[in-house]
Enzyme design. Structure first.
Site, mmCIF file in Angstrom:
data_model
loop_
_atom_site.group_PDB
_atom_site.id
_atom_site.type_symbol
_atom_site.label_atom_id
_atom_site.label_comp_id
_atom_site.label_asym_id
_atom_site.label_seq_id
_atom_site.Cartn_x
_atom_site.Cartn_y
_atom_site.Cartn_z
ATOM 1 N N HIS A 180 7.783 4.662 -1.883
ATOM 2 C CA HIS A 180 8.096 4.472 -3.304
ATOM 3 C C HIS A 180 9.364 5.241 -3.682
ATOM 4 O O HIS A 180 9.324 6.232 -4.409
ATOM 5 C CB HIS A 180 6.914 4.903 -4.173
ATOM 6 N N HIS B 207 10.215 -0.393 -12.315
ATOM 7 C CA HIS B 207 8.760 -0.550 -12.229
ATOM 8 C C HIS B 207 8.043 0.607 -11.556
ATOM 9 O O HIS B 207 6.852 0.828 -11.790
ATOM 10 C CB HIS B 207 8.411 -1.864 -11.521
ATOM 11 N N GLN C 291 -2.680 -3.658 7.712
ATOM 12 C CA GLN C 291 -1.826 -4.750 7.259
ATOM 13 C C GLN C 291 -2.594 -6.068 7.179
ATOM 14 O O GLN C 291 -2.405 -6.861 6.248
ATOM 15 C CB GLN C 291 -0.619 -4.897 8.198
#
Length: 749
Positions: A531, A571, A698
């Site tokens: 992030h 965001h 995943q």
């Protein structure tokens, strides 16, 4: 009088014995009962939220004499597992019908001299409110008009045809048509009985807001009789002057969009008095997806009409001001700019002051406390199993997470469970005295040591070359990250915002946009594995790519495109590299500020507005003349677009997908390490760097979060290249998992 001639009736199940035949030969008569198929199987019928269960269809055949036609219907009933009775005379038919109240009556009218079919139908209808009645005619006796038959009570006429399949198909059409509709009507009578007994005032109006029904409680509370209201338009009924002038317009605007409205409303009784009510108005969607009715449920509040007028005026104003927040829009977590800009107004401050003065004079008891006290009282006189169940109810009610969804998965896959629990919930109960402070506080201002190009023309050639194919889905964001020394968001933002004409739309200089991109990027944490500003740039790139798809362009206006690009840029601003659950468990400042609810989402939006409007040098909104609102469908497209852009990593080319998988895994590993170090609950136990299988994580992420969402997005935006990448990447992770490998890549040969 006998109820049947060649049919034996037993336990409400009637069958004609003999072998099924497609021709018109008469079966041998017998008095034995034959059970064909499963006659006791119940048919499930959905009626709104009600689930109805119906016994097998009961059919009464009224034939003066046996022939191929009567046998055809007998065989058809047996084939359909319907219960069949046969009567030869009107007297025996009425006796049998009064005993069983059949769903379907078929009357032979080919030989009218035997009995009056119309009179028989009328007599049957006297004893029941709804009935499906079929008249059997000869081919040469079809009436010119069916109105006499309809007036007599017949629903359908059947021209003589003894073929078993013709009779069978006729019965099936009747069952799924008239019979099932009348079955629902009978259930409707039960619903109206409940409405009649309800102590809440209930009003039902048509789509044009013409009153169609009020219940006795409404009559009692409002002082009107049904006959005085039914057929009147709502606007004809006198209104109380105590409501704010625009309240009715607000209510109508809400319910006409198909949304439920709930709030405080003053109604005017017949005698002229005003009564304060808690009102809920629900639009009822009918055929064609259109609103067909409105249902209003009104519950009078405690009558405070004798209080002084000034207090009442303040109460009315404070109640009506919050109506908009009670519209059941079902859109959670969105930021209402109008509400944030009006919080400091003098009027609202005065209302809060007046409200606080009243509160101090009240006895305060939370509704949940009342509920718990009622349950405690009920336990004292309850049997042990009920008391134990109520204990469990009390345990749930005393938690702080009554409205947090408890998500489950289809299977017990620990990777999926941890991803759902870690990403989609707000954590466990707060652990007191253990506050988490971000270890790497980022500055909420523009760093002076950063230098960026004055405009697109000043971008270094090496960086410009890296961004040449930024409009392609296969664009390599990591090459740009290396070329810009982790300042991807500023450079890519300048290029994409220029391509979409954002500066022209916002009426702001390119220098302002550049400063804004710099300060937003500076507030992403470069120390995060995932992030960080490269992730923001990646989401911005995906957003821009989606905005260029033809179906998306047709659905959105320029303001929608600009809003989507800005939202993608900010965001995840100031993301700490930890999940909401971690922040709540650690008692972080942000979790306390936002009361453990949508902590990061709230922080990203609030900080983005704060740092944008704080300094004119980077305030890209400064010169906007007005804020426009978007219709619902455009909002949905934008939400889907940003969400898909945010989690699009599995749809990237394989090398990019693998790199992103490694980065998010490392961020989750770091969170698990810190949770163990601080003695906090481990939110995602499978993300332990010593034991985690990245391929399994995943696979679970793609299965649970990605596949369905991108199937829907692809159906709208037409993204075959993304879906091919997704398929390739899923096969790649599946291949590693089948080899029992836990790493990002297979070992070298």
């Amino acid at each position: 009088m006998g109820c049947a001639s060649s049919i034996h009736i037993s336990d409400r199940v009637v069958y004609h014995s003999g072998k099924e035949s497609e021709d018109s030969h008469s079966p041998q008569q017998t008095n034995t009962t034959q059970h064909q198929g499963n006659p006791t199987t119940l048919t499930e019928v959905q009626f709104g939220p009600m689930k109805l269960f119906k016994d097998p269809l009961q059919v009464l055949l009224v034939f003066a004499k046996e022939d191929s036609q009567s046998n055809g219907f007998c065989w058809a009933c047996e084939k359909a597992n319907f219960r069949c009775s046969m009567a030869r005379t009107p007297e025996s038919a009425l006796e049998c019908f009064s005993e069983k109240h059949h769903d379907l009556v078929i009357i032979d009218h080919r030989h009218s001299r035997h009995f009056d079919a119309e009179a028989l139908c009328r007599i049957c209808l006297v004893s029941v409110s709804v009935l499906t009645c079929v008249l059997l005619l000869r081919p040469d006796r079809e009436e010119a008009s069916v109105m006499p038959l309809i007036n007599a009570g017949f629903n359908r006429r059947y021209v003589e045809n003894a073929n078993v399949m013709a009779c069978y198909n006729e019965l099936l059409q009747l069952e799924h048509g008239e019979v099932r509709a009348q079955f629902k009507l009978r259930a409707g009578n039960a619903i109206f009985t409940a409405l009649e007994q309800s102590q809440e005032a209930i009003e039902i109006t048509s789509e044009d807001q013409v009153i169609q029904y009020v219940n006795p409680a409404y009559e009692s509370i409002m002082g009107y009789q049904q006959g005085e209201l039914i057929g009147k338009e709502i606007i004809e009924v006198p209104k109380s002057e105590k409501n704010k002038p625009d309240l009715l317009e607000t209510i109508n605007s809400c319910i006409r969009k198909g949304k439920e409205w709930q709030g405080i409303y003053y109604a005017k009784k017949k005698n002229g008095d005003s009564i304060q009510q808690n009102v809920k108005i629900t639009p009822v969607i009918g055929q064609g997806g259109k609103i067909r009715h409105y249902v209003s449920i009104n519950r009078p509040l405690n009558d405070n009409n004798k209080s002084d007028k000034s207090s009442e005026r303040v109460q009315t104003e404070s109640q009506t001001d919050i109506q908009s927040s009670k519209h059941k829009d079902r859109r959670k977590g969105s930021l209402d700019v109008r509400s944030t800009t009006s919080r400091g107004s003098d009027g609202s401050s005065q209302r809060r002051h007046s409200s606080m003065a009243r509160i101090h004079s009240m006895t305060i008891e939370a509704p949940i406390t009342k509920v718990i006290n009622i349950i405690n009282a009920a336990q004292e006189s309850s049997p042990m199993p009920v008391a134990e169940a109520l204990d469990r109810v009390l345990e749930i009610l005393r938690t702080t997470e009554l409205y947090s969804p408890q998500l489950g998965t289809k299977d017990e896959d620990p990777h999926t469970n941890d991803l759902v629990g870690g990403l989609m919930t707000d954590g466990l109960r707060r652990l007191s005295g253990n506050e988490y402070i971000f270890s790497t506080k980022q500055p909420h201002h523009l760093p002076s040591h950063l230098t960026t190009p004055l405009s697109l023309n000043d971008i270094p050639p090496r960086i410009a070359q890296t961004m040449e194919n930024e409009d392609s889905w296969d664009f390599d964001i990591f090459n740009l990250e290396a070329a810009t020394m982790k300042r991807t968001l500023t450079y890519l933002g300048l290029k994409i915002f220029s391509r979409f004409g954002v500066c022209e739309f916002l009426n702001c200089p390119e220098a302002t946009l550049r400063s804004w991109l710099q300060v937003i990027e500076a507030n992403y944490h470069s120390s995060n594995s995932y992030h960080n500003s490269t992730h923001a740039a990646d989401v911005l790139h995906a957003t821009a790519y989606f905005l260029c798809k033809e179906r998306v362009k047709q659905s959105l206006d320029p303001i929608d495109e600009v809003a989507a690009l800005i939202a993608a840029t900010v965001h995840d601003v100031d993301h700490p590299g930890r999940t909401n659950s971690f922040l709540c468990n650690a008692g972080s400042e942000l979790a306390i500020l936002y009361n453990d609810t949508a902590v990061l989402e709230s922080h990203h939006a609030a900080l983005a507005f704060q740092i944008t409007t704080r300094d004119d040098k980077c305030n890209i909104f400064k010169n906007i003349e007005s804020i426009l609102t978007s219709p619902e469908n455009r909002i949905l497209v934008k939400r889907m677009l940003i969400k898909c852009a945010d989690i699009s990593n599995p749809c990237r080319p394989q090398e990019l997908c693998i790199e992103w998988a490694g980065r998010i895994s490392e961020e989750y590993f770091a969170q698990t390490d810190e949770e163990k170090r601080q003695g906090l609950p481990v939110v995602m136990p499978v993300f332990d760097r010593n034991t985690c299988s990245i391929p399994k994580s995943q696979i679970s992420f793609i299965d649970y979060f990605i596949t369905d969402m991108f199937d829907a997005w692809d159906a709208f935006a037409d993204l075959p290249n993304l879906m091919q990448h997704l398929d390739n990447n899923f096969k790649y992770w599946k291949g590693l998992d089948e080899r029992k490998l836990h790493s990002l890549r297979p070992p070298p040969e």
